[in-house]
Enzyme design. Structure first.
Site, PDB file in Angstrom:
ATOM      1  N   GLY A 117       0.884  -1.173   0.000  1.00 24.36           N
ATOM      2  CA  GLY A 117       0.000   0.000   0.000  1.00 24.36           C
ATOM      3  C   GLY A 117       0.914   1.213   0.000  1.00 24.36           C
ATOM      4  N   TYR A 120      -3.424  -8.074  -2.389  1.00 20.82           N
ATOM      5  CA  TYR A 120      -3.159  -8.328  -3.807  1.00 20.82           C
ATOM      6  C   TYR A 120      -2.096  -9.395  -3.951  1.00 20.82           C
ATOM      7  CZ  TYR A 120       1.145  -5.509  -4.651  1.00 20.82           C
ATOM      8  OH  TYR A 120       2.416  -5.013  -4.688  1.00 20.82           O
ATOM      9  N   GLY A 125       6.972  -0.031  -5.592  1.00 16.95           N
ATOM     10  CA  GLY A 125       7.260   0.883  -4.485  1.00 16.95           C
ATOM     11  C   GLY A 125       8.411   1.837  -4.739  1.00 16.95           C
ATOM     12  N   ALA A 126       8.928   1.869  -5.964  1.00 18.69           N
ATOM     13  CA  ALA A 126      10.031   2.799  -6.265  1.00 18.69           C
ATOM     14  C   ALA A 126       9.595   4.237  -5.989  1.00 18.69           C
ATOM     15  CB  ALA A 126      10.462   2.639  -7.721  1.00 18.69           C
ATOM     16  N   ASP A 182       7.208   5.285  -4.083  1.00 23.54           N
ATOM     17  CA  ASP A 182       6.938   5.503  -2.658  1.00 23.54           C
ATOM     18  C   ASP A 182       8.242   5.791  -1.903  1.00 23.54           C
ATOM     19  OD1 ASP A 182       4.385   4.738  -3.437  1.00 23.54           O
ATOM     20  OD2 ASP A 182       4.670   2.668  -2.783  1.00 23.54           O
TER      21      ASP A 182
HETATM   22  N1  LIG Z   1      14.926   0.176 -13.255  1.00 25.55           N
HETATM   23  C1  LIG Z   1      15.351   1.083 -12.355  1.00 25.55           C
HETATM   24  N2  LIG Z   1      16.678   1.219 -12.095  1.00 25.55           N
HETATM   25  C2  LIG Z   1      17.130   2.106 -11.194  1.00 25.55           C
HETATM   26  N3  LIG Z   1      16.336   2.933 -10.490  1.00 25.55           N
HETATM   27  C3  LIG Z   1      14.999   2.851 -10.706  1.00 25.55           C
HETATM   28  C4  LIG Z   1      14.433   1.928 -11.648  1.00 25.55           C
HETATM   29  N4  LIG Z   1      13.090   2.078 -11.625  1.00 25.55           N
HETATM   30  C5  LIG Z   1      12.835   3.057 -10.733  1.00 25.55           C
HETATM   31  N5  LIG Z   1      13.971   3.513 -10.190  1.00 25.55           N
HETATM   32  C6  LIG Z   1      14.112   4.609  -9.201  1.00 25.55           C
HETATM   33  O1  LIG Z   1      12.844   4.856  -8.624  1.00 25.55           O
HETATM   34  C7  LIG Z   1      12.380   6.154  -8.990  1.00 25.55           C
HETATM   35  C8  LIG Z   1      10.890   6.121  -9.186  1.00 25.55           C
HETATM   36  O2  LIG Z   1      10.616   5.209 -10.210  1.00 25.55           O
HETATM   37  P1  LIG Z   1       9.253   5.284 -11.042  1.00 25.55           P
HETATM   38  O3  LIG Z   1       9.202   4.089 -11.927  1.00 25.55           O
HETATM   39  O4  LIG Z   1       9.138   6.627 -11.686  1.00 25.55           O
HETATM   40  O5  LIG Z   1       8.187   5.192  -9.822  1.00 25.55           O
HETATM   41  P2  LIG Z   1       6.734   4.552  -9.653  1.00 25.55           P
HETATM   42  O6  LIG Z   1       6.907   3.482  -8.609  1.00 25.55           O
HETATM   43  O7  LIG Z   1       5.878   5.676  -9.130  1.00 25.55           O
HETATM   44  O8  LIG Z   1       6.302   4.046 -10.986  1.00 25.55           O
HETATM   45  C9  LIG Z   1      13.179   6.518 -10.228  1.00 25.55           C
HETATM   46  O9  LIG Z   1      13.263   7.923 -10.455  1.00 25.55           O
HETATM   47  C10 LIG Z   1      14.535   5.892  -9.898  1.00 25.55           C
HETATM   48  O10 LIG Z   1      15.263   6.682  -8.981  1.00 25.55           O
END
Ligand SMILES: Nc1ncnc2c1ncn2[C@@H]1O[C@H](COP(=O)(O)OP(=O)(O)O)[C@@H](O)[C@H]1O
Ligand SMILES: [Mg+2]
Length: 316
Positions: A37, A93, A256-257, A259
Site C-alpha cells: 500500500g 493483492y 514501491g520505487a 513511494d
Molecule cells: N529500473 C530502475 N533502475 C534504477 N532505479 C529505478 C528503476 N526504476 C525506478 N527507479 C528509481 O525509482 C524512482 C521512481 O521510479 P518510477 O518508476 O518513476 O516510480 P513509480 O513506482 O511511481 O512508478 C526513479 O526515479 C529511480 O530513482
C-alpha cells in the site's frame, strides 16, 4: 508519539507472491506474504530513516490487518489511530514478478475496510498533527468514501498550515473510464509538494517538460513539483530545476520505487536539506526499493540521513 513529523493515511494491503521470484502463481507451491500500500510504504521508509511517522487507515479484523499493524509497529510507525473494521476485510493483492521483467498484479480490494472509510472514521486532529500530511491519489480513486476522505483532509491541511505532500499515483485499474483530472483535482490543487511520474504529469498537467511545469507553479498551491520515471527525477521550484539520474542497478522488484522516492525526498525536506540533497536521498531510497524484494525499501537505514552530496555515506 511526541512531535510526530509526518502522518499518512491510506489503504494497507496484504501482499502474497510466489516464494520463487519469477514463477507464476498458478504453478507456485510456496508463497510468501508481507504488506504494501503506497502510504504504508512511505511510512515504513520514513521510519527506517529515523523519522517520527504515523500511518492511519482502516483494516479488517483479519490476518492481513493484524500482520500490517504488527509490522508497522515493529518498524516504529505509530499505529495508534488505525481503525479495525469488524465487518469488512483488509484488501489483498497477489503479485507476480515476471521472469522476463515487469509485474502482474491481481488485486482483491473492492469492498475492503479501507474503501469504506470516510474522514469521520479517523481522528482528524491526529492526522493533521505532523509537519507533513502525505496523501495519495489512490485513495481518491478506490471509492467515493476515499475520495471524500482525502478531499476533506487536503482542505483541512491547507486551512491549518500543515505541509501537504501528494503523490498522485494514478492506477488505470482503479480509474476505469473516469476522468483522472476531475477526480484528482482537489489533491493536485491543494498540494504543497506534488509528486508525479512523467506520464501522470502529462495526464494531469498536460506536460512533463520541466520548464513548462515550472510555469504552472504560479497557478498551483505547490512550491515543488517532483516529476520522475525509471531513468531519474527532477525537482522543480520557481527558483530552480534540479535533476538526478537513477543509478544502474539490478532490479529485483520495481514495486514501491515511487513511494521510496517520496519518503527520501520528504526526509530531506524535514531536515531543511537543499533540493539537491533531498533528490539524492530520494534516489538512494528508490534504488533500495527496486533492488529488494517486497514493496518497500527494506535496506534503508538511518545512516542514509547522513548521506553526503557525492553519494557517499557519511557515518559520523
Ligand atoms: N529500473 C530502475 N533502475 C534504477 N532505479 C529505478 C528503476 N526504476 C525506478 N527507479 C528509481 O525509482 C524512482 C521512481 O521510479 P518510477 O518508476 O518513476 O516510480 P513509480 O513506482 O511511481 O512508478 C526513479 O526515479 C529511480 O530513482
Ligand atoms: Mg508512483
Amino acid at each position: 508519539m511526541p512531535d510526530i513529523e509526518v502522518v499518512t493515511v491510506g489503504e494497507l494491503l496484504g501482499v502474497v507472491e510466489p516464494l520463487d521470484l519469477g514463477s507464476r502463481l498458478e504453478s507456485a507451491v510456496l508463497l510468501q506474504q508481507f504488506i504494501g500500500g503506497t502510504e504504508v510504504n512511505v511510512a515504513l521508509t520514513l521510519a527506517r530513516l529515523g523519522h517520527r511517522v504515523g500511518w492511519a487507515g482502516a483494516v479488517g479484523d483479519d490476518p492481513f490487518g493484524r500482520l500490517g499493524i504488527r509490522t508497522l509497529r515493529g518498524e516504529g510507525v505509530d499505529v495508534s489511530r488505525v481503525v479495525v473494521n469488524g465487518s469488512a476485510p483488509t484488501g489483498v493483492y497477489f503479485k507476480e514478478v515476471l521472469a522476463l521483467g515487469g509485474l502482474d498484479n491481481h488485486p482483491y480490494r473492492a469492498g475492503s475496510a479501507a474503501s469504506l472509510a470516510t474522514h469521520h472514521d479517523f481522528d482528524t486532529d491526529y492526522l493533521l498533527s505532523g509537519r507533513v500530511l502525505h496523501l495519495s491519489g489512490i485513495t481518491a480513486l478506490i471509492s467515493t468514501a476515499g475520495h471524500e476522505c482525502v478531499t476533506y483532509l487536503a482542505d483541512q491541511a491547507r486551512r491549518r498550515g500543515v505541509h501537504l505532500s501528494v503523490d498522485v499515483n494514478v492506477r488505470r485499474r482503479l480509474l476505469r473510464d473516469r476522468d483522472a483530472g476531475e477526480l484528482l483535482a482537489p489533491l493536485v490543487r491543494a498540494a504543497d509538494t506534488l509528486f508525479l511520474s512523467r506520464s501522470e504529469a502529462v495526464l494531469l498537467l498536460s506536460t512533463e517538460e520541466p520548464t513548462r511545469l515550472q510555469a504552472l507553479l504560479r497557478s498551483l498551491a505547490a512550491t515543488t513539483i517532483l516529476v520522475h520515471d525509471q531513468r531519474g527525477a527532477c525537482a522543480i521550484t520557481e527558483q530552480r530545476i534540479d535533476r538526478i539520474d537513477a543509478r544502474a542497478v539490478d532490479v529485483v522488484d520495481p514495486t514501491g520505487a515511487g513511494d521510496a522516492l517520496v519518503a527520501g525526498y520528504l526526509s530531506g525536506w524535514l531536515e531543511d536539506a537543499s533540493v539537491a540533497d533531498c533528490l539524492q536521498r530520494a534516489e538512494h531510497c528508490a534504488a533500495h526499493a527496486v533492488t529488494s524484494r517486497g514493496d518497500n525499501a527494506v535496506g534503508v537505514t538511518r545512516i542514509l540521513r547522513h548521506i553526503s552530496c557525492d553519494g557517499e555515506v557519511d557515518a559520523r
